[in-house]
Design a protein around this motif. Structure first.
Motif: not given
Length: 110
Positions: A44-61
Protein backbone atom coordinates in the motif's frame (compact mmCIF):
# COMPACT_ATOMS: atom_id res chain seq x y z
CA UNK A 1 7.65 -51.52 26.42
CA UNK A 2 8.45 -50.85 30.06
CA UNK A 3 10.30 -47.64 29.17
CA UNK A 4 7.35 -45.94 27.44
CA UNK A 5 5.88 -43.00 29.36
CA UNK A 6 2.28 -43.81 28.37
CA UNK A 7 -0.01 -46.57 29.41
CA UNK A 8 -3.34 -47.70 28.05
CA UNK A 9 -4.63 -48.14 31.61
CA UNK A 10 -4.05 -51.90 31.58
CA UNK A 11 -1.20 -51.49 34.03
CA UNK A 12 -3.35 -49.63 36.52
CA UNK A 13 -1.55 -46.27 36.34
CA UNK A 14 -2.52 -43.21 34.38
CA UNK A 15 0.28 -41.02 33.15
CA UNK A 16 -0.79 -37.83 31.40
CA UNK A 17 0.80 -37.09 28.03
CA UNK A 18 3.23 -34.19 27.97
CA UNK A 19 1.69 -30.78 27.30
CA UNK A 20 1.64 -29.56 23.74
CA UNK A 21 4.49 -27.31 22.73
CA UNK A 22 2.38 -24.29 21.80
CA UNK A 23 5.26 -21.85 22.27
CA UNK A 24 6.82 -22.91 18.95
CA UNK A 25 3.47 -22.66 17.18
CA UNK A 26 2.83 -19.13 18.47
CA UNK A 27 6.38 -18.06 17.56
CA UNK A 28 5.88 -19.38 14.03
CA UNK A 29 2.51 -17.64 13.80
CA UNK A 30 3.97 -14.31 14.92
CA UNK A 31 6.89 -14.52 12.48
CA UNK A 32 4.60 -15.33 9.54
CA UNK A 33 2.15 -12.63 10.66
CA UNK A 34 4.97 -10.08 10.85
CA UNK A 35 6.22 -10.91 7.35
CA UNK A 36 2.67 -10.67 6.01
CA UNK A 37 2.17 -7.29 7.73
CA UNK A 38 5.35 -5.98 6.11
CA UNK A 39 4.08 -7.23 2.74
CA UNK A 40 0.81 -5.33 3.24
CA UNK A 41 2.67 -2.16 4.21
CA UNK A 42 4.84 -2.43 1.11
CA UNK A 43 1.81 -3.17 -1.07
CA UNK A 44 0.00 0.00 0.00
CA UNK A 45 2.97 2.39 0.21
CA UNK A 46 5.29 1.56 -2.71
CA UNK A 47 4.52 2.26 -6.32
CA UNK A 48 4.27 -0.69 -8.68
CA UNK A 49 7.50 -1.77 -10.28
CA UNK A 50 10.12 -4.45 -10.58
CA UNK A 51 11.62 -3.70 -7.16
CA UNK A 52 8.27 -4.21 -5.39
CA UNK A 53 7.67 -7.46 -7.25
CA UNK A 54 11.16 -8.65 -6.31
CA UNK A 55 10.47 -7.86 -2.65
CA UNK A 56 7.19 -9.79 -2.78
CA UNK A 57 8.81 -12.79 -4.43
CA UNK A 58 11.62 -12.79 -1.87
CA UNK A 59 9.25 -12.53 1.09
CA UNK A 60 7.02 -15.23 -0.34
CA UNK A 61 10.02 -17.54 -0.70
CA UNK A 62 11.06 -16.80 2.89
CA UNK A 63 7.56 -17.59 4.15
CA UNK A 64 7.38 -20.76 2.06
CA UNK A 65 10.76 -21.94 3.35
CA UNK A 66 9.74 -21.20 6.94
CA UNK A 67 6.44 -23.05 6.59
CA UNK A 68 8.14 -26.08 5.07
CA UNK A 69 10.89 -26.01 7.69
CA UNK A 70 8.54 -25.76 10.66
CA UNK A 71 5.37 -27.61 9.73
CA UNK A 72 6.87 -30.26 7.46
CA UNK A 73 9.84 -30.71 9.84
CA UNK A 74 12.40 -30.25 7.08
CA UNK A 75 14.77 -28.25 9.26
CA UNK A 76 15.18 -31.27 11.53
CA UNK A 77 16.38 -33.50 8.68
CA UNK A 78 19.92 -34.14 7.55
CA UNK A 79 21.46 -31.51 5.28
CA UNK A 80 21.82 -33.87 2.32
CA UNK A 81 18.05 -34.44 2.22
CA UNK A 82 17.42 -30.70 2.40
CA UNK A 83 19.78 -30.09 -0.53
CA UNK A 84 18.30 -33.01 -2.46
CA UNK A 85 14.93 -31.26 -2.24
CA UNK A 86 16.13 -27.67 -2.68
CA UNK A 87 18.49 -28.02 -5.65
CA UNK A 88 15.87 -29.36 -8.10
CA UNK A 89 13.47 -26.64 -6.98
CA UNK A 90 16.11 -23.97 -7.57
CA UNK A 91 16.82 -25.33 -11.06
CA UNK A 92 13.11 -25.54 -11.91
CA UNK A 93 12.59 -21.92 -10.84
CA UNK A 94 15.62 -20.90 -12.91
CA UNK A 95 14.20 -22.80 -15.90
CA UNK A 96 10.82 -21.08 -15.56
CA UNK A 97 12.46 -17.65 -15.39
CA UNK A 98 14.65 -18.44 -18.41
CA UNK A 99 11.67 -19.71 -20.42
CA UNK A 100 9.58 -16.64 -19.58
CA UNK A 101 12.46 -14.34 -20.53
CA UNK A 102 13.06 -16.12 -23.81
CA UNK A 103 9.33 -16.34 -24.51
CA UNK A 104 8.99 -12.60 -24.03
CA UNK A 105 11.90 -11.83 -26.33
CA UNK A 106 10.22 -13.56 -29.27
CA UNK A 107 7.75 -10.67 -29.49
CA UNK A 108 10.61 -8.17 -29.72
CA UNK A 109 12.09 -10.00 -32.70
CA UNK A 110 8.92 -9.82 -34.77
Amino acid sequence: MANTPYTDNHGGTDIAPPPANTKVIWRTFLILCGITAVEFIIAFTMTAGHFRVAIFVGMTLIKAFYIVAEFMHLKHEVKSLIWAIMLPIIFIVWLLIALMYEGGSIFQLR
